[in-house]
Design an enzyme around this catalytic site. Structure first.
Site, PDB file in Angstrom:
ATOM      1  N   HIS A   1       0.823  -1.210   0.000  1.00 55.70           N
ATOM      2  CA  HIS A   1       0.000   0.000   0.000  1.00 55.70           C
ATOM      3  C   HIS A   1       0.858   1.261   0.000  1.00 55.70           C
ATOM      4  CE1 HIS A   1      -3.114  -2.854   1.494  1.00 55.70           C
ATOM      5  NE2 HIS A   1      -3.806  -2.169   0.597  1.00 55.70           N
TER       6      HIS A   1
ATOM      7  N   ASP B   1       0.534  -7.873   0.163  1.00 51.94           N
ATOM      8  CA  ASP B   1       0.826  -6.568   0.742  1.00 51.94           C
ATOM      9  C   ASP B   1       2.325  -6.362   0.942  1.00 51.94           C
ATOM     10  OD1 ASP B   1       0.100  -4.061   1.537  1.00 51.94           O
ATOM     11  OD2 ASP B   1      -0.276  -4.612   3.613  1.00 51.94           O
TER      12      ASP B   1
ATOM     13  N   GLY C   1       0.710   4.148   8.568  1.00 49.22           N
ATOM     14  CA  GLY C   1       2.027   4.751   8.412  1.00 49.22           C
ATOM     15  C   GLY C   1       3.130   3.831   8.896  1.00 49.22           C
ATOM     16  N   ASN C   2       2.802   2.889   9.811  1.00 52.23           N
ATOM     17  CA  ASN C   2       3.778   1.896  10.243  1.00 52.23           C
ATOM     18  C   ASN C   2       3.947   0.803   9.189  1.00 52.23           C
ATOM     19  OD1 ASN C   2       2.688   2.694  13.257  1.00 52.23           O
ATOM     20  ND2 ASN C   2       4.816   2.065  13.245  1.00 52.23           N
ATOM     21  N   SER C   3       3.004   0.710   8.265  1.00 52.76           N
ATOM     22  CA  SER C   3       3.052  -0.330   7.241  1.00 52.76           C
ATOM     23  C   SER C   3       4.377  -0.284   6.501  1.00 52.76           C
ATOM     24  CB  SER C   3       1.915  -0.141   6.234  1.00 52.76           C
ATOM     25  OG  SER C   3       0.684  -0.276   6.866  1.00 52.76           O
TER      26      SER C   3
ATOM     27  N   GLY D   1      -7.813 -21.015  -6.151  1.00 48.13           N
ATOM     28  CA  GLY D   1      -9.112 -20.690  -6.736  1.00 48.13           C
ATOM     29  C   GLY D   1     -10.281 -21.324  -6.014  1.00 48.13           C
TER      30      GLY D   1
END
Length: 189
Positions: free
Chosen positions: A5, A37, A113-115, A168
């Site tokens: 992100h 991510d 913001g820590n991501s 799937g």
């Protein structure tokens, strides 16, 4: 290595990497995967200090965890929070009903913001990459185990890419299946 992100899933128009001395350097996205991510960002700078990578397979619940990041923007850059490893092998549903599996749960404060920041153990080794906070609960942050990232890094170095494989299929509770389709199953689970 950072959170997907952070780089807008590879679509960021401009990417700057901020160093501790205040220098900003252009970065290039080498690889990213929004489902995991994760992203790998390259900067053309030599002789940078590196953090030692730990072994996330050796983690135990109750072990010290330290999260570093920029919660709520650059005003609070390089914030350090501490806690413990609260759980292992957790699954969390994030945007677009995507489920991220095998996460490390910690009560070290992980805010927007820590991501992409590191999760460290008591020896200062990187054991995870901060990724998510559950908005419905306090003290529940999650990190991607560093051993998963090590595999991806090695593959990107060797081949220039890494592909996430999906089967799937999705499992649901038998009660839900019976209710939705009006079918009686011979099993309860």
């Amino acid at each position: 290595l950072t959170n997907s992100h952070v780089i807008a899933d590879g679509n960021a128009k401009e990417l700057k990497v901020l160093f501790e001395n205040g220098e900003k350097v252009d970065g290039t996205v080498l690889w990213n995967d929004s489902a995991m991510d994760l992203a790998i960002v390259k900067v053309n700078v030599n002789n940078l200090p590196v953090a030692e990578l730990g072994d996330s397979d050796e983690l135990e619940i109750g072990e010290l965890a330290v999260a570093i990041g920029n919660p709520l923007g650059l005003e609070f850059e390089r914030t350090v929070t501490s806690g413990i490893i609260s759980g292992l092998n957790r699954s969390v549903t994030v945007e677009n009903r995507v489920v991220i599996d095998n996460l490390i749960q910690t009560d070290a404060s992980i805010n927007p913001g820590n991501s992409g920041g590191p999760l460290l153990n008591g020896r200062g080794q990187v054991i995870g990459i901060n990724t998510a906070k559950v908005s419905s609960g306090e003290g529940m942050g999650f990190a991607i185990p560093i051993n998963e990232a090590k595999t991806i890094i090695q593959r990107v170095i060797e081949t220039g890419s890494f592909k996430t494989v999906f089967m799937g299929i999705k499992g649901i509770a038998s009660e839900e299946y019976q209710t939705r389709l009006g079918i009686e199953l011979s099993t309860d689970k």
